[in-house]
Design an enzyme around this catalytic site. Structure first.
Site, PDB file in Angstrom:
ATOM      1  CG  HIS A 121      34.949  30.514  39.540  1.00 41.21           C
ATOM      2  ND1 HIS A 121      33.683  30.435  40.024  1.00 41.21           N
ATOM      3  CD2 HIS A 121      35.247  31.837  39.460  1.00 41.21           C
ATOM      4  CE1 HIS A 121      33.207  31.652  40.207  1.00 41.21           C
ATOM      5  NE2 HIS A 121      34.137  32.523  39.878  1.00 41.21           N
TER       6      HIS A 121
HETATM    7  C1  UD1 Z   1      36.413  35.924  36.475  1.00 39.63           C
HETATM    8  C2  UD1 Z   1      35.970  37.010  37.451  1.00 39.63           C
HETATM    9  C3  UD1 Z   1      35.070  36.400  38.526  1.00 39.63           C
HETATM   10  C4  UD1 Z   1      33.924  35.629  37.902  1.00 39.63           C
HETATM   11  C5  UD1 Z   1      34.509  34.583  36.965  1.00 39.63           C
HETATM   12  C6  UD1 Z   1      33.449  33.739  36.297  1.00 39.63           C
HETATM   13  C7  UD1 Z   1      37.542  38.842  37.933  1.00 39.63           C
HETATM   14  C8  UD1 Z   1      38.488  39.357  38.934  1.00 39.63           C
HETATM   15  N1  UD1 Z   1      37.096  37.598  38.154  1.00 39.63           N
HETATM   16  O1  UD1 Z   1      37.238  35.016  37.179  1.00 39.63           O
HETATM   17  O2  UD1 Z   1      34.532  37.439  39.310  1.00 39.63           O
HETATM   18  O3  UD1 Z   1      33.175  35.019  38.926  1.00 39.63           O
HETATM   19  O4  UD1 Z   1      35.265  35.276  35.969  1.00 39.63           O
HETATM   20  O5  UD1 Z   1      34.021  32.843  35.420  1.00 39.63           O
HETATM   21  O6  UD1 Z   1      37.219  39.525  36.993  1.00 39.63           O
HETATM   22  N2  UD1 Z   1      40.236  31.137  30.899  1.00 39.63           N
HETATM   23  C9  UD1 Z   1      40.013  30.374  29.786  1.00 39.63           C
HETATM   24  N3  UD1 Z   1      39.047  30.823  28.910  1.00 39.63           N
HETATM   25  C10 UD1 Z   1      38.335  31.950  29.098  1.00 39.63           C
HETATM   26  C11 UD1 Z   1      38.598  32.729  30.237  1.00 39.63           C
HETATM   27  C12 UD1 Z   1      39.543  32.308  31.123  1.00 39.63           C
HETATM   28  O7  UD1 Z   1      40.607  29.340  29.589  1.00 39.63           O
HETATM   29  O8  UD1 Z   1      37.478  32.252  28.250  1.00 39.63           O
HETATM   30  C13 UD1 Z   1      41.240  30.657  31.882  1.00 39.63           C
HETATM   31  C14 UD1 Z   1      42.554  31.340  31.741  1.00 39.63           C
HETATM   32  O9  UD1 Z   1      43.527  30.376  31.897  1.00 39.63           O
HETATM   33  C15 UD1 Z   1      42.599  32.314  32.906  1.00 39.63           C
HETATM   34  C16 UD1 Z   1      41.704  31.631  33.948  1.00 39.63           C
HETATM   35  O10 UD1 Z   1      40.739  30.906  33.182  1.00 39.63           O
HETATM   36  O11 UD1 Z   1      43.876  32.524  33.351  1.00 39.63           O
HETATM   37  C17 UD1 Z   1      41.014  32.602  34.842  1.00 39.63           C
HETATM   38  O12 UD1 Z   1      40.296  33.581  34.068  1.00 39.63           O
HETATM   39  P1  UD1 Z   1      40.117  35.106  34.600  1.00 39.63           P
HETATM   40  O13 UD1 Z   1      39.306  35.893  33.663  1.00 39.63           O
HETATM   41  O14 UD1 Z   1      41.450  35.627  34.995  1.00 39.63           O
HETATM   42  O15 UD1 Z   1      39.352  34.963  35.950  1.00 39.63           O
HETATM   43  P2  UD1 Z   1      38.186  33.984  36.389  1.00 39.63           P
HETATM   44  O16 UD1 Z   1      38.769  33.045  37.386  1.00 39.63           O
HETATM   45  O17 UD1 Z   1      37.475  33.408  35.217  1.00 39.63           O
END
Ligand code: UD1
Length: 371
Positions: free
Chosen positions: A214
């Site tokens: 990821h």
């Molecule tokens: C975040 C953390 C990372 C951790 C990871 C585990 C930061 C900077 N990053 O990254 O350290 O390893 O979580 O998963 O805090 N999304 C969904 N559903 C959700 C959450 C996210 O669909 O419940 C999608 C959204 O489109 C979002 C993307 O995933 O834009 C990324 O989510 P985000 O929380 O921005 O960062 P992660 O890549 O999950």
């Protein structure tokens, strides 16, 4: 009475807050008259909000429903961080906690720490001191900011203590407590072993690869993502590849028009829960990941792990554990070398003993006395 707020925001936080909450409950049950009891509230920032990224972990790990949900959701780093800050500040003003406990290195960790340090509320950071020395990783920025502001730095391993001392943090603020992730792993091992995922997917022990990806450096770059997917497709010619897909990875594959081969042996799944993930990690012949948690969990089971990153903030998983770094360009040869090697590698590091959360609560109670 010591009043604390515990913060959880994103998936890797949930397995770190669960044992701390259990250890607080056990501490309170042991308290006699005159002892300091701990009164906690759980704050979920809502950084992760999907059933499969959040709710399932609360159910499986027996975490109580959050007392407060800030509901911040997704956004750019600035938007997400700012939303956590603006929504968390009034909570602090109303609740007036003595301490706020933050875990890990996600945006919520840093945002809540910043709010508290400006309000004069003390912060304890669980999993302090880890450093990848790679400031292109958003988590590294979060770690540096959080550790430089926190009042109590609860570290998982001695390399973390060394990093903090090198940054000029006084030793009196640092407590080596061990790896809190392993508390959750040890407490859930029986449930994980009976998860049923191997049967459901038709997998044989030590005859499949478990993959999670990821990180922006792997999945937001079309060339890297393409070459990783080619390597995985080649591996799937030899053994089943189990790949529960993070929403970010899903989104980027669609955006770049890359379609993974979804044949019988390449098993692309929705994100899996904690018990299934632990079961897959213990039983896999090989773990391929860019997650921090999976590097540690593989090390605990001595399952060979290839980490698709140029560095790791968890060097002990390489020096003592079963982990090795790899790169999209040499993925296939590193996979082959690993499959030619032993099924179990390395040793379990010191203080990965299932008791880190007890030491965390002890440290909080003691620091409350001295401050
Ligand atoms: C975040 C953390 C990372 C951790 C990871 C585990 C930061 C900077 N990053 O990254 O350290 O390893 O979580 O998963 O805090 N999304 C969904 N559903 C959700 C959450 C996210 O669909 O419940 C999608 C959204 O489109 C979002 C993307 O995933 O834009 C990324 O989510 P985000 O929380 O921005 O960062 P992660 O890549 O999950």
């Amino acid at each position: 009475m010591l009043k604390i707020l515990i913060i959880a925001g994103a998936r890797p936080n949930f397995m770190k807050v669960a044992p701390v909450i259990k250890a607080i409950t056990a501490h309170n049950a042991r308290c006699r008259e005159g002892d300091v009891r701990v009164n906690f509230s759980l704050v979920h920032t809502g950084q992760h909000y999907d059933q499969k990224m959040s709710d399932i972990f609360f159910q499986e790990l027996g975490i109580p429903a959050p007392d407060i949900n800030l509901g911040v959701g997704s956004g750019s780093h600035a938007v997400q961080t700012a939303n956590v800050m603006t929504k968390f500040e009034p909570v602090c003003l109303e609740q007036k906690p003595g301490w706020v406990v933050v875990v890990g290195d996600v945006n919520s960790t840093m945002a809540c720490t910043l709010v508290c340090s400006k309000l004069g509320i003390k912060v304890a950071h669980v999993e302090a001191g880890l450093r990848s020395f790679d400031r292109t990783m958003p988590e590294e920025i979060n770690r540096i900011v959080t550790d430089s502001l926190a009042d109590l730095l609860l570290t998982p391993s001695s390399d973390a203590d060394e990093n903090l001392k090198r940054e000029g943090i006084p030793e009196s603020k640092i407590r080596l407590v061990g790896n809190v992730m392993i508390d959750t792993l040890a407490a859930n091992l029986q449930k994980a072993r009976s998860s049923g995922i191997l049967k459901k997917l038709g997998l044989q022990k030590k005859a499949f690869a478990y993959v999670t990806l990821h990180r922006p450096s792997n999945v937001d770059d079309p060339a890297n993502l393409n070459s990783i997917m080619s390597g995985l497709n080649r591996l799937a010619d030899h053994m089943p590849v189990v790949f529960p897909m993070h929403p970010r990875t899903h989104k980027m594959l669609a955006q770049f028009g890359i379609s993974p081969v979804a044949n019988g042996t390449m098993k692309i799944l929705e994100p899996v829960g904690y018990h299934d993930s632990i079961c897959l990690t213990e039983s896999a012949r090989l773990v391929l990941t860019d997650s921090g948690g999976l590097q540690e969990e593989s090390t605990y089971f001595r399952t060979p792990c290839l980490t698709l990153r140029p560095n790791t903030e968890r060097p002990i998983t390489i020096t003592l554990g079963s982990n090795r770094l790899t790169h999209p360009d040499r993925l296939s040869s590193d996979i082959q070398e690993t499959l030619n090697g032993k099924e179990e590698l390395g040793q379990v590091p010191p203080l990965w003993d299932g008791k880190a959360s007890e030491r965390i609560v002890q440290a909080l109670v003691e620091h409350n006395h001295v401050s």
